[in-house]
Design an enzyme around this catalytic site. Structure first.
Site, PDB file in Angstrom:
ATOM      1  N   ASP A  30      50.211-131.903 -24.072  1.00 15.21           N
ATOM      2  CA  ASP A  30      50.773-133.208 -23.755  1.00 15.21           C
ATOM      3  C   ASP A  30      49.644-134.070 -23.213  1.00 15.21           C
ATOM      4  OD1 ASP A  30      53.930-134.153 -23.381  1.00 15.21           O
ATOM      5  OD2 ASP A  30      52.463-135.361 -22.271  1.00 15.21           O
ATOM      6  N   THR A 121      62.268-136.669 -34.091  1.00 18.10           N
ATOM      7  CA  THR A 121      63.221-137.332 -34.990  1.00 18.10           C
ATOM      8  C   THR A 121      62.553-138.581 -35.544  1.00 18.10           C
ATOM      9  OG1 THR A 121      65.080-136.495 -33.723  1.00 18.10           O
ATOM     10  CG2 THR A 121      65.515-138.368 -35.164  1.00 18.10           C
ATOM     11  N   GLU A 149      65.647-131.113 -35.046  1.00 16.51           N
ATOM     12  CA  GLU A 149      66.228-130.363 -33.933  1.00 16.51           C
ATOM     13  C   GLU A 149      67.615-130.919 -33.604  1.00 16.51           C
ATOM     14  OE1 GLU A 149      65.235-127.523 -32.596  1.00 16.51           O
ATOM     15  OE2 GLU A 149      67.198-127.760 -31.682  1.00 16.51           O
ATOM     16  N   PHE A 150      68.542-130.025 -33.303  1.00 18.67           N
ATOM     17  CA  PHE A 150      69.913-130.454 -33.025  1.00 18.67           C
ATOM     18  C   PHE A 150      70.354-130.117 -31.598  1.00 18.67           C
ATOM     19  CE2 PHE A 150      69.479-129.784 -37.576  1.00 18.67           C
ATOM     20  CZ  PHE A 150      69.960-130.984 -38.084  1.00 18.67           C
ATOM     21  N   LEU A 151      69.406-129.786 -30.709  1.00 14.65           N
ATOM     22  CA  LEU A 151      69.807-129.398 -29.346  1.00 14.65           C
ATOM     23  C   LEU A 151      70.346-130.601 -28.570  1.00 14.65           C
ATOM     24  CD1 LEU A 151      67.517-130.570 -27.185  1.00 14.65           C
ATOM     25  CD2 LEU A 151      66.226-128.625 -27.975  1.00 14.65           C
ATOM     26  N   ARG A 152      71.220-130.299 -27.622  1.00 15.54           N
ATOM     27  CA  ARG A 152      71.760-131.346 -26.735  1.00 15.54           C
ATOM     28  C   ARG A 152      71.132-131.197 -25.363  1.00 15.54           C
ATOM     29  NH1 ARG A 152      77.548-128.983 -27.194  1.00 15.54           N
ATOM     30  NH2 ARG A 152      76.150-127.215 -27.318  1.00 15.54           N
ATOM     31  N   ALA A 253      87.478-140.242 -25.215  1.00 14.74           N
ATOM     32  CA  ALA A 253      87.260-141.690 -25.081  1.00 14.74           C
ATOM     33  C   ALA A 253      86.708-141.996 -23.695  1.00 14.74           C
ATOM     34  CB  ALA A 253      88.573-142.412 -25.304  1.00 14.74           C
ATOM     35  N   CYS A 261      69.176-140.685 -28.187  1.00 17.67           N
ATOM     36  CA  CYS A 261      69.270-140.278 -29.597  1.00 17.67           C
ATOM     37  C   CYS A 261      70.328-141.038 -30.390  1.00 17.67           C
ATOM     38  CB  CYS A 261      69.560-138.788 -29.666  1.00 17.67           C
ATOM     39  SG  CYS A 261      68.303-137.825 -28.840  1.00 17.67           S
ATOM     40  N   LYS A 264      69.778-144.846 -31.148  1.00 15.86           N
ATOM     41  CA  LYS A 264      68.539-145.028 -31.916  1.00 15.86           C
ATOM     42  C   LYS A 264      68.695-144.499 -33.351  1.00 15.86           C
ATOM     43  CE  LYS A 264      65.418-141.937 -31.503  1.00 15.86           C
ATOM     44  NZ  LYS A 264      64.379-141.012 -31.075  1.00 15.86           N
TER      45      LYS A 264
HETATM   46  C1  UGA Z   1      72.800-135.508 -29.355  1.00 21.85           C
HETATM   47  C2  UGA Z   1      73.352-134.509 -30.396  1.00 21.85           C
HETATM   48  O1  UGA Z   1      74.607-133.993 -29.958  1.00 21.85           O
HETATM   49  C3  UGA Z   1      72.374-133.359 -30.620  1.00 21.85           C
HETATM   50  O2  UGA Z   1      72.871-132.510 -31.646  1.00 21.85           O
HETATM   51  C4  UGA Z   1      71.019-133.943 -31.046  1.00 21.85           C
HETATM   52  O3  UGA Z   1      70.047-132.925 -31.205  1.00 21.85           O
HETATM   53  C5  UGA Z   1      70.523-134.919 -29.971  1.00 21.85           C
HETATM   54  O4  UGA Z   1      71.515-135.970 -29.811  1.00 21.85           O
HETATM   55  C6  UGA Z   1      69.217-135.489 -30.436  1.00 21.85           C
HETATM   56  O5  UGA Z   1      69.199-136.151 -31.486  1.00 21.85           O
HETATM   57  O6  UGA Z   1      68.181-135.198 -29.824  1.00 21.85           O
HETATM   58  P1  UGA Z   1      72.656-135.534 -26.689  1.00 21.85           P
HETATM   59  O7  UGA Z   1      72.213-136.964 -26.815  1.00 21.85           O
HETATM   60  O8  UGA Z   1      71.896-134.618 -25.786  1.00 21.85           O
HETATM   61  O9  UGA Z   1      72.680-134.811 -28.122  1.00 21.85           O
HETATM   62  O10 UGA Z   1      74.137-135.579 -26.118  1.00 21.85           O
HETATM   63  P2  UGA Z   1      75.656-135.378 -26.616  1.00 21.85           P
HETATM   64  O11 UGA Z   1      76.257-134.293 -25.837  1.00 21.85           O
HETATM   65  O12 UGA Z   1      75.745-135.306 -28.089  1.00 21.85           O
HETATM   66  O13 UGA Z   1      76.292-136.766 -26.108  1.00 21.85           O
HETATM   67  C7  UGA Z   1      75.844-138.020 -26.606  1.00 21.85           C
HETATM   68  C8  UGA Z   1      76.652-139.143 -25.991  1.00 21.85           C
HETATM   69  O14 UGA Z   1      77.998-139.143 -26.485  1.00 21.85           O
HETATM   70  C9  UGA Z   1      76.775-139.079 -24.470  1.00 21.85           C
HETATM   71  O15 UGA Z   1      76.600-140.377 -23.936  1.00 21.85           O
HETATM   72  C10 UGA Z   1      78.193-138.573 -24.242  1.00 21.85           C
HETATM   73  O16 UGA Z   1      78.719-138.985 -22.999  1.00 21.85           O
HETATM   74  C11 UGA Z   1      78.908-139.237 -25.399  1.00 21.85           C
HETATM   75  N1  UGA Z   1      80.180-138.574 -25.779  1.00 21.85           N
HETATM   76  C12 UGA Z   1      80.163-137.311 -26.268  1.00 21.85           C
HETATM   77  C13 UGA Z   1      81.375-139.272 -25.669  1.00 21.85           C
HETATM   78  O17 UGA Z   1      81.416-140.434 -25.229  1.00 21.85           O
HETATM   79  N2  UGA Z   1      82.543-138.670 -26.077  1.00 21.85           N
HETATM   80  C14 UGA Z   1      82.551-137.407 -26.567  1.00 21.85           C
HETATM   81  O18 UGA Z   1      83.655-136.913 -26.931  1.00 21.85           O
HETATM   82  C15 UGA Z   1      81.341-136.709 -26.662  1.00 21.85           C
END
Ligand code: UGA
Length: 434
Positions: A30, A121, A149-152, A253, A261, A264
């Site tokens: 880094d 990404t 990558e698909f991690l949260r 909701a 992510c 964007k």
């Molecule tokens: C998301 C994707 O879920 C991952 O698979 C992906 O790898 C990641 O983007 C990325 O591109 O790096 P993340 O942003 O960590 O992951 O979070 P999520 O748990 O997916 O939540 C995203 C947003 O949706 C949050 O603001 C959450 O509060 C909101 N959300 C989620 C809702 O408003 N309602 C829901 O039912 C679920």
């Protein structure tokens, strides 16, 4: 295998730590020396459950090291993961300046046989562009792969360890073989690997995030409609989500989606659609609906309080979701700014967020404890669904507030329990227990 990971943000650091835990030898790079100093102490520079343990163990075992000298990291690497940040740029997809700067340094230094994996990404078409830009490096078959990558955040370690799929976008058989080899210690069934072209890998990543984001916007608009009709969104969500073709997940909701992510990637896919003359109107609507949702909740607060000017509000939650300290693109943060802008006297509590440079300290106070800071407040808003909010001493809080009114902008709390604690409860499209 000998792995180099370039860029130790959320994706890169988790990848480095997990690959080391699975037995590979990993060197992370880094450009931020402060970040490297923290990592060398076995700590993550951002909040992510389980990551500190993995870092400490990786460093202790010698399987993980970090450096700021790129050539040192790349010397023996058989496979290089490019995971530098591609941050949002003006609502129009990502800013790729760091990505191209890193690629420009990595490609010339990498050995000709080393496989280059794009983990960042990047917009659809970027992997092909990279191959074109550096065509001279590889005489025949460029060993380059897009492996999105698909991690949260918040469950990143688990998600990385147990991927639903490993999408490998490449034209190169040696790259395909090496990526599969990296994942051998993960013991994944063959059907989890999805070899495809780079453009397909990039589309899969953007489409997955965009679909989930669109599902959330659909849920939010439906919940707003429930609110107008006096219907209960909880019941509607259960009824709709019980259909296995639809599913309950991502139908919650509230305030809308945020983070670094979803907004964007949605914007990037919309742009790709425009450029290819295949407009993504569903996604355009989903993004617009998400922008309106925070305003919907602010209006609800305004209605409850009979105007926001001078009203004493306490907001719980600032991060874009629980189990992270990230406020990038956070609807909760946006709500706080809106309320403050409209004259509310606002104090905010978040279990993990600590101010850096977003200017939050200028518009609202930060609270150390909702219990200490609730006395005399006209309204309490829950803006992030931190699980620990379930266990707050709600009776005590209701008793101390001037008006015990609770606006649950994440529909997370139990209505009957909140009514019993003494609150007038308002959710997003939920029918209150009276
Ligand atoms: C998301 C994707 O879920 C991952 O698979 C992906 O790898 C990641 O983007 C990325 O591109 O790096 P993340 O942003 O960590 O992951 O979070 P999520 O748990 O997916 O939540 C995203 C947003 O949706 C949050 O603001 C959450 O509060 C909101 N959300 C989620 C809702 O408003 N309602 C829901 O039912 C679920």
């Amino acid at each position: 295998m000998k792995i180099a990971v370039v860029g130790l943000g959320h994706t890169g650091l988790v990848a480095a730590a997990v690959f080391a835990e699975r037995g590979h030898t990993v060197i992370g790079h880094d450009i931020e020396s402060d970040k490297l100093a923290v990592i060398r102490e076995g700590r993550s520079p951002f909040y992510e459950p389980r990551l500190n343990d993995l870092l400490a163990e990786g460093l202790r075992s010698g399987r993980l090291a970090v450096h700021d000298e790129l050539d040192r990291c790349l010397t023996d690497a058989e496979i290089i993961f490019l995971a530098v940040g591609t941050p949002a740029a003006n609502g129009d997809g990502p800013n790729l300046s760091e990505f191209w700067a890193a690629a420009g340094q990595v490609v010339p230094l990498a050995s000709i046989d080393a496989v280059l994996v794009l983990k960042s990404t990047v917009p659809v078409g970027t992997t092909d562009e990279l191959i074109d830009r550096f065509r001279g490096k590889w005489p025949n078959d460029p060993p380059v792969a897009a492996v999105p990558e698909f991690l949260r955040q918040g469950s990143a370690v688990d998600d990385f360890l147990k991927p639903d799929r490993v999408v490998i976008g490449t034209y190169s058989t040696s790259a395909l073989k090496s990526v599969k080899q990296v994942y051998t210690p993960f013991i994944l069934p063959e059907e989890k690997f999805l070899p495809c072209a780079p453009v397909e890998a990039e589309l899969i990543k953007h489409a997955a995030n965009s679909f989930l984001a669109a599902k959330i916007s659909f849920a939010n608009e439906l919940a707003n409609l429930c609110g107008k009709l006096g219907a209960d969104y909880d019941l509607v969500q259960t009824g709709v989500g019980s259909d296995p073709r639809i599913g309950r997940k991502f139908l919650n909701a509230g305030l809308g989606f945020g983070g670094s992510c979803f907004p964007k990637d949605l914007a990037a896919l919309i742009k790709t659609g425009h450029e290819a003359d295949a407009r993504q109107t569903v996604l355009e609507a989903a993004l617009a609906a998400n922008r309106r949702q925070v305003e919907q909740v602010a209006m609800l607060a305004d209605e409850i309080c009979g105007g926001l000017r001078g009203k004493k509000i306490i907001q719980l939650g600032l991060t874009y979701k629980p189990d992270t300290d990230d406020v990038r693109g956070s609807p909760a943060m946006e709500l706080a700014f809106l309320l403050a802008q409209r004259g509310a006297d606002l104090i905010c509590y978040d279990p993990e967020y600590r101010p850096t440079d977003v200017g939050s300290d200028r518009v609202f106070q930060l609270s150390d404890s909702p219990v200490t800071d609730c006395p005399g407040r006209d309204l309490l808003i829950v803006a992030t669904e931190w699980p620990q909010f379930h266990d707050l001493p709600w009776e005590q809080i209701a008793e101390k507030m001037k008006n015990p009114i609770l606006l649950d902008a994440r529909n997370m709390l139990n209505l009957t329990r909140m009514a019993a604690a003494g609150f007038r409860y308002v959710g997003v499209g939920r029918r209150s227990a009276q």
